[in-house]
Design a protein around this motif. Structure first.
Motif, PDB file in Angstrom:
ATOM      1  N   HIS A  32      14.928   4.832  51.287  1.00  0.00           N
ATOM      2  CA  HIS A  32      15.235   4.257  52.597  1.00  0.00           C
ATOM      3  C   HIS A  32      14.239   4.722  53.649  1.00  0.00           C
ATOM      4  CE1 HIS A  32      17.582   3.433  56.305  1.00  0.00           C
ATOM      5  NE2 HIS A  32      18.020   2.402  55.603  1.00  0.00           N
ATOM      6  N   ALA A  33      13.809   5.970  53.556  1.00  0.00           N
ATOM      7  CA  ALA A  33      12.816   6.471  54.504  1.00  0.00           C
ATOM      8  C   ALA A  33      11.511   5.689  54.382  1.00  0.00           C
ATOM      9  CB  ALA A  33      12.569   7.960  54.261  1.00  0.00           C
TER      10      ALA A  33
ATOM     11  N   GLU B 150      11.996   2.410  56.187  1.00  0.00           N
ATOM     12  CA  GLU B 150      11.968   2.585  57.636  1.00  0.00           C
ATOM     13  C   GLU B 150      10.541   2.628  58.156  1.00  0.00           C
ATOM     14  OE1 GLU B 150      14.284   2.576  59.808  1.00  0.00           O
ATOM     15  OE2 GLU B 150      16.182   3.172  58.910  1.00  0.00           O
TER      16      GLU B 150
ATOM     17  N   ARG C 233       9.119  -5.408  59.690  1.00  0.00           N
ATOM     18  CA  ARG C 233      10.359  -5.395  58.931  1.00  0.00           C
ATOM     19  C   ARG C 233      10.726  -6.830  58.567  1.00  0.00           C
ATOM     20  NH1 ARG C 233      13.674  -0.876  62.522  1.00  0.00           N
ATOM     21  NH2 ARG C 233      12.699   0.948  61.530  1.00  0.00           N
TER      22      ARG C 233
ATOM     23  N   ALA D  92      17.071  -2.589  51.948  1.00  0.00           N
ATOM     24  CA  ALA D  92      17.903  -1.640  52.695  1.00  0.00           C
ATOM     25  C   ALA D  92      19.383  -1.947  52.490  1.00  0.00           C
ATOM     26  CB  ALA D  92      17.549  -1.695  54.179  1.00  0.00           C
TER      27      ALA D  92
ATOM     28  N   ARG E 194      23.682   1.892  60.491  1.00  0.00           N
ATOM     29  CA  ARG E 194      22.259   1.558  60.483  1.00  0.00           C
ATOM     30  C   ARG E 194      22.033   0.170  59.890  1.00  0.00           C
ATOM     31  NH1 ARG E 194      17.747   2.552  63.308  1.00  0.00           N
ATOM     32  NH2 ARG E 194      15.854   2.395  62.011  1.00  0.00           N
TER      33      ARG E 194
ATOM     34  N   VAL F 116      20.566  -2.719  62.319  1.00  0.00           N
ATOM     35  CA  VAL F 116      19.132  -2.975  62.149  1.00  0.00           C
ATOM     36  C   VAL F 116      18.860  -4.026  61.075  1.00  0.00           C
ATOM     37  CG1 VAL F 116      16.915  -1.943  61.526  1.00  0.00           C
ATOM     38  CG2 VAL F 116      18.542  -0.662  62.935  1.00  0.00           C
ATOM     39  N   TRP F 117      19.399  -3.812  59.885  1.00  0.00           N
ATOM     40  CA  TRP F 117      18.996  -4.632  58.747  1.00  0.00           C
ATOM     41  C   TRP F 117      19.759  -5.941  58.622  1.00  0.00           C
ATOM     42  CZ3 TRP F 117      14.592  -2.791  57.535  1.00  0.00           C
ATOM     43  CH2 TRP F 117      14.342  -1.419  57.546  1.00  0.00           C
TER      44      TRP F 117
END
Length: 378
Positions: free
Chosen positions: A185-186, A189, A194, A202, A266, A270-271
């Protein structure tokens, strides 16, 4: 005629002409007659009509529904499969009278010989399950009789034999998996820009995290809807699934621990918006790149493929439930009741009482704390 018993060298079930009937699947591959389940449209008329009455749902609240009307499609399939196997067995011995009623077909002698056949091709645990499903099917078609004797037949494999026959299950190393998920996941990010492909990856990682922490069933996972079955409560999320939508009809209410709540927040913030794009939001928590809800059939390849990339071996969603229970029991043998509650099982009154008293919120705290300790150690 069905013999009184089958010996180790006896032939199994030729037809009246001394030859085995040939059946093939859609791909053309020959089906072993012993393993074939007679489809419903081939059942004798009394059996077919009895099943149709059993699954008939009432049109109004005043109309009576059949005993099997509320069963899930998969449950109905499992039980018609078992009954179809038994009918095939009778037909192969010339004992399938087209005029007989369903309740007239099973006898202790016939069940005993059938079990002998099943034992040659299936594990003891599968044989016991087949007998149980048969008893349920007959209970729906002939509800005025007690069919529990079938699952308790003397020829049924013992519990010890059933336990020994089960395949060894390798639990998921959840702490190691969570570390690898965090690393993957890092990397996502850090990617720019994206894209929907990034957001989909993600999403898959978040699904793995939620399964690892909660042991949710696939049906429960895809049933999550924003503001309905998934509600934000302060810094956490609450899952509420009604009894009508729950497999065991017990319903599900639980507060997610801090770590899975952080991952879920998250994803939602975000995703998920990237996956939705300019399309209409369907309200489902898990969505595809075209904004359609993720189905239960989609979850399996998601978990299988992502786990293979992270761990080098594919795992399946249900394995998280197994790992949750074994993890709790390994570190606390007295947690057997909590583990049963975590899985939502209703097999005994003891489990029901524990489920009502401890609830899944307590399970979340115990399991999350255990995972945190294991990660700190590693």
């Amino acid at each position: 005629m069905i013999p009184d018993a089958l010996g180790p060298g006896d032939a199994i079930g030729p037809d009246e002409n001394g030859a085995e009937p040939t059946h093939r699947c859609r791909s053309g591959r020959r089906i072993d007659p012993v393993l074939r389940s007679m489809p419903i449209h081939e059942w004798p008329t009394p059996d077919r009509q009895a099943w149709e009455r059993a699954v008939l749902a009432g049109v109004t609240l005043l109309d009576a529904s059949g005993p099997a009307a509320a069963w899930r499609r998969r449950t109905q399939h499992n039980r018609t499969h078992a009954y179809g196997r038994f009918l095939t067995f009778l037909a192969r011995y010339g004992q399938l009278d087209p005029q007989s009623a369903p309740h007239e077909r099973p006898t202790p002698e016939r069940i005993g010989v059938w079990v002998t056949e099943l034992n040659r091709t299936q594990r003891a645990s599968s044989v016991a399950r087949m007998l149980l499903e048969l008893s349920f099917a007959l209970g729906a078609m002939a509800p005025d009789r007690d069919w529990r004797w079938i699952a308790r037949h003397p020829a049924c494999p013992s519990r010890a034999a059933q336990r020994d026959s089960r395949r060894a299950i390798i639990p998921v190393d959840v702490p190691d998996l969570l570390v690898r998920i965090g690393q993957a996941h890092a990397a996502l990010e850090a990617e720019t820009p994206r894209t929907k492909l990034t957001a989909r990856r993600a999403r898959d990682l978040t699904i793995l995290v939620l399964l690892a922490y909660t042991g949710l069933r696939t049906s429960e996972l895809v049933a999550l809807r924003l503001g309905e079955t998934l509600v934000e409560v302060g810094d956490a999320f609450r899952i509420e699934i009604s009894p009508a939508e729950h497999k065991t009809k017990a319903g599900l209410q639980t507060i997610l621990a801090a770590e899975p709540s952080r991952w879920l927040r998250r994803y939602l913030g975000v995703w998920r918006p990237i996956l939705i794009g300019t399309r209409i939001d369907p309200g489902a928590v898990w969505v595809n790149t075209d904004a359609t809800p993720v189905s239960a059939n989609t979850v399996h390849p998601i978990v299988r493929n992502r786990s293979a990339m992270l761990l080098g071996r594919p795992i399946y969603p249900h394995l998280f439930r197994h790992s949750l229970a074994t993890g709790l029991l390994t570190h606390d043998p007295f947690a057997v009741r909590i583990a049963s509650a975590a899985l939502g099982h209703r097999s005994t009154q003891c489990v029901d009482r524990t489920y009502d008293r401890a609830g899944t919120a307590g399970v979340q705290r115990v399991w999350s704390n255990l995972l945190r300790r294991l990660r700190d150690v590693s």
